[in-house]
Design an enzyme around this catalytic site. Structure first.
Site, short mmCIF file in Angstrom:
data_model
loop_
_atom_site.label_atom_id
_atom_site.label_comp_id
_atom_site.label_asym_id
_atom_site.label_seq_id
_atom_site.Cartn_x
_atom_site.Cartn_y
_atom_site.Cartn_z
N ARG A 188 0.90 -1.17 -0.12
CA ARG A 188 0.09 0.22 -0.02
C ARG A 188 0.96 1.20 0.11
O ARG A 188 0.55 2.49 0.11
CB ARG A 188 -0.92 -0.03 1.09
N ASN A 189 2.19 0.92 0.01
CA ASN A 189 3.23 2.19 -0.16
C ASN A 189 3.21 2.69 -1.43
O ASN A 189 3.74 2.12 -2.60
CB ASN A 189 4.37 1.73 0.45
N ASP A 227 9.91 -7.11 0.84
CA ASP A 227 10.28 -6.75 2.12
C ASP A 227 11.73 -6.42 2.09
O ASP A 227 12.65 -7.11 1.81
CB ASP A 227 10.04 -8.08 3.11
#
Lengths: 201, 201
Positions: free
Chosen positions: B11-12, B73
């Protein structure tokens, strides 16, 4: 005859009280904190290990005062943080000595860390430096785990969120005497006592 | 014929933009972020490694959407912090996604750390999970060092305080294209491109 004097290289009144409880009944000594002495320039605590920092603080105090000096560098090593806050325990929130900010930051960082990865240890390096230059440093630890919210008003630092192995209370809920009996600082300084006694008497 | 769709489990918006730059010109694909799709319950990022978290995010997205999903990640591993913030990079200041608070906290923690102990690396694990269940994860890093104050307004996260080895600008001062060419994320996703291409076409 008055007791011998020993400098404890700290300005933290709670650490001073804790070590007076441990040292003064055991050896005939009066423990002075840095606030009991004329000020001198203190080096920053920039060592990479607890032992480096404890030795540096005790060396500075012995040099500045001409007295035997002890120093403690201790901190919390958290498994899920690869052993940090470690030597940065007292400034974990970015500035030195804000216990509440440090503790709240650690709880926030550990928010998603599950119960089976919350192991931690308090570690203490205890150093003794004599005016003649002899140096000793010993390390001890207290294993336990980090809980999810603070409990208890005793102790200082991260005590309210730490439960030692085999116990149910946080180290902030224990009596000072019960904490001293199992604590990293109690163990390290009790191990140092024979050397302090031999040096002073 | 329209491009294939690929979900990026984030969502970045800055991370989405960065990966669109890397992926869309290289394979004939349109990258959707989670905000482009119906919401689903996202698991917390509680893994102990970048690879665990990247795989978990990609798996969730592939399961929820039925599309091929990639996830990243990544984080900053700082030598003087024993490799932390690591998997906690995005929530280092205690809550998720406050880049400025994270960066300022790290600078404060590193305040007394001398120049010769300020090494660090950005690390990225890039995961690809296909609707049929096949999984891939790759890791890449960009070594460098942490400076003492922020510089530059590009990038995100810790970019303003990181200078890559062999460079003089922070990764926040570089053009997006120059940063992608050397970045952990650029390297990891370029390594993943052949697998993405093979899976979609």
């Amino acid at each position: 005859m008055t007791a011998h004097q020993l400098v404890l290289a700290t300005r933290n009144p709670k650490k001073l009280a804790e070590l007076r409880r441990i040292l003064e009944p055991a050896v005939d000594v009066h423990v002075l904190g840095l606030d009991d002495l004329p000020p001198y320039e203190e080096a920053p605590e920039s060592g990479a290990t607890f032992a480096d920092n404890a030795l540096a603080k005790a060396r500075d105090a012995a040099d500045a005062t001409g007295l035997a000096a002890v120093a403690d560098d201790s901190g919390l090593t958290v498994d899920a943080l690869n052993g940090m806050p470690g030597v940065l325990s007292a400034r974990w929130a970015g500035r030195h000595g804000d216990d509440l900010a440090n503790l709240e930051l650690l709880l926030g960082q550990m928010g998603d860390v599950p119960d089976d990865r919350r192991g931690a240890a308090f570690v203490c390096a205890a150093a003794l430096v004599l005016p003649g230059g002899a140096e000793h440093v010993l390390e001890a630890e207290m294993r336990g785990r980090i809980i999810r919210g603070p409990r208890g008003s005793g102790g200082f630092g991260y005590d309210p969120i730490f439960i030692a192995e085999g116990h149910n209370m946080t180290t902030a809920e224990m009596t000072p005497e019960d904490k001293d009996a199992i604590s990293h600082r109690g163990k390290a300084f009790r191990a140092l006592l024979p050397l302090i006694g031999a040096a002073l008497h």
